[in-house]
Design a protein around this motif. Sequence first.
Motif, short mmCIF file in Angstrom:
data_model
loop_
_atom_site.label_atom_id
_atom_site.label_comp_id
_atom_site.label_asym_id
_atom_site.label_seq_id
_atom_site.Cartn_x
_atom_site.Cartn_y
_atom_site.Cartn_z
N HIS A 1 -12.62 13.04 9.38
CA HIS A 1 -12.30 11.62 9.39
C HIS A 1 -10.96 11.42 10.10
O HIS A 1 -9.99 12.13 9.83
CB HIS A 1 -12.21 11.12 7.95
N VAL A 2 -10.91 10.46 11.02
CA VAL A 2 -9.70 10.19 11.80
C VAL A 2 -9.19 8.79 11.46
O VAL A 2 -9.98 7.83 11.42
CB VAL A 2 -9.98 10.28 13.31
N THR A 3 -7.88 8.66 11.21
CA THR A 3 -7.24 7.36 11.01
C THR A 3 -6.14 7.20 12.05
O THR A 3 -5.25 8.06 12.16
CB THR A 3 -6.63 7.23 9.61
N PHE A 4 -6.20 6.12 12.80
CA PHE A 4 -5.19 5.85 13.82
C PHE A 4 -4.04 5.10 13.16
O PHE A 4 -4.16 3.91 12.83
CB PHE A 4 -5.80 5.03 14.96
N LEU A 5 -2.93 5.79 12.94
CA LEU A 5 -1.78 5.21 12.26
C LEU A 5 -0.85 4.48 13.21
O LEU A 5 -0.13 3.56 12.80
CB LEU A 5 -1.01 6.29 11.52
N GLY A 6 -0.82 4.90 14.47
CA GLY A 6 0.05 4.27 15.45
C GLY A 6 -0.52 4.41 16.84
O GLY A 6 -0.79 5.52 17.28
N THR A 7 -0.72 3.28 17.52
CA THR A 7 -1.39 3.29 18.82
C THR A 7 -0.55 2.67 19.93
O THR A 7 -1.02 2.57 21.06
CB THR A 7 -2.73 2.53 18.72
N MET B 1 0.87 4.56 3.78
CA MET B 1 0.71 3.75 2.56
C MET B 1 -0.23 2.57 2.82
O MET B 1 -1.14 2.29 2.04
CB MET B 1 2.06 3.23 2.09
N ARG B 2 0.01 1.91 3.92
CA ARG B 2 -0.75 0.71 4.24
C ARG B 2 -2.23 0.98 4.39
O ARG B 2 -3.07 0.18 3.95
CB ARG B 2 -0.19 0.11 5.54
N PHE B 3 -2.57 2.12 5.00
CA PHE B 3 -3.97 2.40 5.30
C PHE B 3 -4.58 3.44 4.36
O PHE B 3 -5.71 3.88 4.57
CB PHE B 3 -4.12 2.83 6.75
N GLY B 4 -3.84 3.83 3.33
CA GLY B 4 -4.40 4.63 2.26
C GLY B 4 -4.86 6.02 2.63
O GLY B 4 -5.85 6.51 2.10
N THR B 5 -4.12 6.68 3.51
CA THR B 5 -4.54 8.02 3.93
C THR B 5 -4.16 9.10 2.92
O THR B 5 -4.69 10.20 2.98
CB THR B 5 -3.89 8.39 5.27
N GLY B 6 -3.23 8.80 2.01
CA GLY B 6 -2.69 9.83 1.15
C GLY B 6 -1.57 10.57 1.85
O GLY B 6 -1.42 10.51 3.08
N PHE B 7 -0.76 11.29 1.05
CA PHE B 7 0.42 11.96 1.58
C PHE B 7 0.32 13.48 1.54
O PHE B 7 1.27 14.17 1.88
CB PHE B 7 1.66 11.51 0.80
N ALA B 8 -0.82 14.00 1.13
CA ALA B 8 -0.96 15.45 0.97
C ALA B 8 -1.20 16.13 2.31
O ALA B 8 -2.24 16.75 2.56
CB ALA B 8 -2.09 15.77 0.00
N VAL B 9 -0.22 16.03 3.19
CA VAL B 9 -0.30 16.61 4.53
C VAL B 9 0.20 18.05 4.48
O VAL B 9 1.29 18.31 3.99
CB VAL B 9 0.54 15.80 5.53
N SER B 10 -0.59 18.97 5.02
CA SER B 10 -0.19 20.37 5.00
C SER B 10 0.43 20.81 6.32
O SER B 10 1.27 21.72 6.34
CB SER B 10 -1.40 21.26 4.69
N PRO C 1 4.24 2.96 16.86
CA PRO C 1 4.15 4.08 17.81
C PRO C 1 3.32 5.24 17.25
O PRO C 1 2.85 5.22 16.12
CB PRO C 1 5.61 4.48 18.03
N SER C 2 3.25 6.30 17.99
CA SER C 2 2.21 7.32 17.87
C SER C 2 2.15 8.09 16.54
O SER C 2 3.14 8.67 16.10
CB SER C 2 2.37 8.35 19.00
N ALA C 3 0.96 8.11 15.96
CA ALA C 3 0.64 8.97 14.83
C ALA C 3 -0.86 8.88 14.58
O ALA C 3 -1.44 7.79 14.62
CB ALA C 3 1.40 8.57 13.57
N VAL C 4 -1.48 10.03 14.34
CA VAL C 4 -2.91 10.10 14.04
C VAL C 4 -3.10 11.05 12.86
O VAL C 4 -2.55 12.15 12.86
CB VAL C 4 -3.72 10.62 15.25
N MET C 5 -3.87 10.62 11.89
CA MET C 5 -4.20 11.46 10.74
C MET C 5 -5.64 11.95 10.88
O MET C 5 -6.55 11.16 11.14
CB MET C 5 -4.05 10.68 9.43
N VAL C 6 -5.83 13.25 10.68
CA VAL C 6 -7.17 13.83 10.67
C VAL C 6 -7.39 14.49 9.31
O VAL C 6 -6.59 15.33 8.89
CB VAL C 6 -7.37 14.86 11.79
N ARG C 7 -8.43 14.07 8.63
CA ARG C 7 -8.77 14.66 7.34
C ARG C 7 -10.04 15.49 7.49
O ARG C 7 -11.06 15.01 7.98
CB ARG C 7 -8.99 13.57 6.29
#
Length: 309
Positions: free
Chosen positions: A2-8, A44-53, A19-25
Amino acid sequence: MHVTFLGTSGAVPTSVRNPSAVMVRREGERFLFDAAEGTQRQMMRFGTGFAVSHVFLSHLHGDHVLGLPGLVQTWDFNDREEALSIHTPAGTRGRVEDLVSVTGATPSFPVRVHEVSAGDVALSRSDFEVRAFGTDHRTKSVGYALVEDDRKGRFDREKAEAELGIPPGPKYGKLHRGEAVELDDGRVVEPEQVVGPPRPGRRVVYTGDTRPTDSVVTAAEDADLLIHDATFAEDRRERAGQTGHTTARQAAEIGNRAGAKRLALTHVSTRYAGQSDRLEAEAREVFDGEAFLPDDGDELDIPFPDADE
């Protein structure tokens, strides 16, 4: 996956684009590709969670890394214990370490900074890798490709049971693992008699900032999703080259050469605020697959290539 575009947005944020950030779960793990100013607010706004490894930095321009100190501080406030791995282009470790410790405080959890060069495997797991590849920007930079291993072929249970007379049980598992089995009547059944060819895994590619380059074509071969710099429209092609960026049309040409299925256009200059359809149109004129310019917060599921079979 799952991909969330945090900054485009490009170098400067707008009222609607960070600005740029992409989360991949993937399978419970979260990977962050670049971390611009405001990234934790977007999480926080898009609810991705903070458990980034793992955090993968494409380069150290501010619009890709200035969110990192705040993230580390927040993790520290939340009593994080798990180690954090930060991957950064070769020759930039010291600058990343300075960035993490800019407030003068030492995080209570381990922060490990790893330098990567084009061709390196930044992260290796039992069934996938994150590989660094070369990009062409105005500073030390890399892109990243998350590449899954091929999966086992499909097991033909009907053939195994009805045609070959193999009773359901442990022999099915052995055959699917690639082991031959002997039946009670002495016959030997080979795996290829009941197991189809290997099925491809998924591939997601993130370029960060770059001019068009052959290394992206190689890294993005048959990619399920290519997230590519598309800072400018075609009438600014010369400006794109001067500043180390790509036009939307050029990104589409790269995607076509790579055989990518979907193309996400990112790092959009603020000059196109309210005109994202213009960049999409220029890319769609060229790209054979699905080209789109995501908004901040847009999410995308990445199915397996054979999901419809």
